[in-house]
Write a protein that holds these residues in place. Structure first.
Motif, short mmCIF file in Angstrom:
data_model
loop_
_atom_site.label_atom_id
_atom_site.label_comp_id
_atom_site.label_asym_id
_atom_site.label_seq_id
_atom_site.Cartn_x
_atom_site.Cartn_y
_atom_site.Cartn_z
N VAL A 169 -0.11 -2.10 6.72
CA VAL A 169 0.66 -2.63 7.84
C VAL A 169 1.81 -1.67 8.07
N TRP A 170 2.06 -1.30 9.32
CA TRP A 170 3.13 -0.36 9.62
C TRP A 170 3.91 -0.84 10.84
N GLY A 171 4.89 -0.06 11.23
CA GLY A 171 5.73 -0.47 12.35
C GLY A 171 6.93 -1.24 11.84
N ALA A 172 7.12 -2.48 12.35
CA ALA A 172 8.25 -3.30 11.91
C ALA A 172 8.14 -3.63 10.43
N ALA A 173 6.91 -3.80 9.95
CA ALA A 173 6.68 -4.05 8.52
C ALA A 173 6.21 -2.76 7.87
N ASP A 174 6.30 -2.72 6.56
CA ASP A 174 5.87 -1.56 5.79
C ASP A 174 5.21 -2.08 4.53
N GLU A 175 3.90 -2.37 4.64
CA GLU A 175 3.21 -3.03 3.54
C GLU A 175 1.84 -2.43 3.30
N ALA A 176 1.37 -2.56 2.07
CA ALA A 176 0.01 -2.14 1.73
C ALA A 176 -0.45 -2.91 0.50
N ARG A 177 -1.74 -3.20 0.47
CA ARG A 177 -2.38 -3.79 -0.72
C ARG A 177 -3.74 -3.11 -0.86
N LEU A 178 -3.86 -2.26 -1.87
CA LEU A 178 -5.06 -1.44 -2.01
C LEU A 178 -5.59 -1.52 -3.44
N ALA A 179 -6.84 -1.89 -3.58
CA ALA A 179 -7.51 -1.83 -4.87
C ALA A 179 -7.96 -0.39 -5.07
N VAL A 180 -7.57 0.22 -6.18
CA VAL A 180 -7.86 1.63 -6.41
C VAL A 180 -8.62 1.83 -7.71
N THR A 181 -9.37 2.94 -7.75
CA THR A 181 -9.98 3.40 -9.00
C THR A 181 -9.68 4.88 -9.12
N ASP A 182 -9.26 5.31 -10.30
CA ASP A 182 -8.98 6.72 -10.53
C ASP A 182 -9.18 7.03 -12.01
N GLU A 183 -8.60 8.12 -12.47
CA GLU A 183 -8.80 8.56 -13.84
C GLU A 183 -8.32 7.55 -14.88
N LEU A 184 -7.37 6.71 -14.48
CA LEU A 184 -6.81 5.74 -15.41
C LEU A 184 -7.48 4.37 -15.33
N GLY A 185 -8.48 4.24 -14.47
CA GLY A 185 -9.20 2.97 -14.36
C GLY A 185 -8.97 2.28 -13.03
N ARG A 186 -9.03 0.95 -13.05
CA ARG A 186 -8.88 0.16 -11.84
C ARG A 186 -7.47 -0.41 -11.75
N GLY A 187 -6.94 -0.41 -10.54
CA GLY A 187 -5.58 -0.90 -10.38
C GLY A 187 -5.33 -1.46 -9.00
N LEU A 188 -4.11 -1.90 -8.79
CA LEU A 188 -3.66 -2.43 -7.51
C LEU A 188 -2.42 -1.67 -7.07
N LEU A 189 -2.49 -1.03 -5.90
CA LEU A 189 -1.36 -0.31 -5.33
C LEU A 189 -0.78 -1.14 -4.20
N THR A 190 0.50 -1.47 -4.31
CA THR A 190 1.17 -2.25 -3.27
C THR A 190 2.38 -1.50 -2.75
N LYS A 250 5.89 -2.48 -0.41
CA LYS A 250 6.70 -3.52 0.22
C LYS A 250 8.08 -2.97 0.46
N ASP A 251 8.47 -2.91 1.75
CA ASP A 251 9.80 -2.41 2.11
C ASP A 251 10.11 -1.04 1.50
N GLY A 252 9.11 -0.16 1.50
CA GLY A 252 9.33 1.20 1.04
C GLY A 252 9.19 1.42 -0.44
N ALA A 253 8.91 0.37 -1.21
CA ALA A 253 8.75 0.50 -2.66
C ALA A 253 7.27 0.43 -3.03
N LEU A 254 6.82 1.37 -3.88
CA LEU A 254 5.42 1.41 -4.33
C LEU A 254 5.32 0.92 -5.77
N ASP A 255 4.27 0.14 -6.02
CA ASP A 255 3.96 -0.28 -7.37
C ASP A 255 2.47 -0.12 -7.59
N LEU A 256 2.10 0.57 -8.64
CA LEU A 256 0.70 0.75 -9.01
C LEU A 256 0.52 0.16 -10.40
#
Length: 260
Positions: free
Chosen positions: A78-99, A101-107
């Protein structure tokens, strides 16, 4: 992102192509007497990028394949007035959730591992990142949290695209455009990067033997950006990152958790 041109004549011509069954998007570079002139690739991509940007959200599915292995991501932006993401990811470290919210990232990875960053230091959560939070790790995380319309806009502005004609994608005929550009042209004047970030980006690519980056863009009926692909060829091999975009505004807002 600066607004992309949306000329009335272009929009009318594209609507005509949709209703008559012909495809101006996939037209060759040479015109046919008595037929409308093909729309330049740059204008097509700019118009599609603007349409997606205006929608404010979308669902994306991303796959990256290269010498380092395979990574995937799937979820909503989501972009524009809001700044959000919810993404299920897989990489070298396994499976995770990348979010986001208001410019802050958490994996957060399954099993408890967690990483945190701000949007401007998004590369720091990449498993391949070095110790510098403002360094560059290849662009994976940055691409995941950036509106695909904005990325397509930058491609249209910085890359000379040519038409490869029409092809089938997801059961419909779409237009495929392709081009490449030197690193200096893509990043040398990027005002969204600080001088330090720009230097780190250029240095990362040069250390990996990358001189140019290739792009492919697929545009579907109704000026919909369907797919964006980046191809990076370097001394270690070729890495291809493909982003598929669902219908604009179709972001999945349901909670997502790391898969078991």
């Amino acid at each position: 992102m600066p607004p992309a041109p949306r000329p009335t004549v272009l929009v009318a011509a594209l609507l005509l192509a949709t209703t008559t069954g012909c495809s101006l998007l996939a037209a060759p570079t040479t015109g046919t007497p008595g037929r409308p002139a093909p729309v330049p690739p740059k204008q097509v991509v700019l118009t599609a990028a603007q349409a997606l940007d205006d929608s404010g959200s979308a669902r994306i599915d991303v796959v990256q394949e290269g010498p380092a292995g395979r990574r995937t991501a799937s979820g909503s932006l989501v972009w524009g007035a809001a700044d959000e993401a919810r993404l299920a990811v897989t990489d070298e470290l396994g499976r995770g959730l990348l979010t986001v919210k208001d410019g802050a990232l958490d994996l957060v990875y399954q099993g408890g591992a967690a990483k945190h960053a701000e949007r401007r230091t998004a590369e720091a959560v990449d498993p391949a990142a070095g110790p510098d939070p403002e360094g560059f790790a290849g662009g994976w995380t940055t691409a995941l949290i950036t509106n695909p319309g904005s990325r397509a806009y930058e491609v249209a502005q910085g890359v000379t695209l040519r038409s490869l004609g029409g092809e089938q994608l997801a059961g419909v005929t779409v237009a495929h455009y392709q081009g490449s550009a030197p690193l200096a042209e893509l990043f040398g004047k990027d005002d969204e990067l600080s001088p330090k970030q720009r230097a780190a980006t250029l240095d990362w690519y040069r250390q990996h033997g990358v001189a140019t980056i290739g792009y492919d863009v697929w545009i579907g009926p109704g000026m919909q950006l369907l797919r964006l692909r980046e191809t990076v060829r370097g001394s270690a091999g070729t890495t291809v990152t493909t982003t598929d975009v669902s219908a604009p505004g179709a972001a999945d807002t349901a909670p997502t958790t790391p898969a078991g």
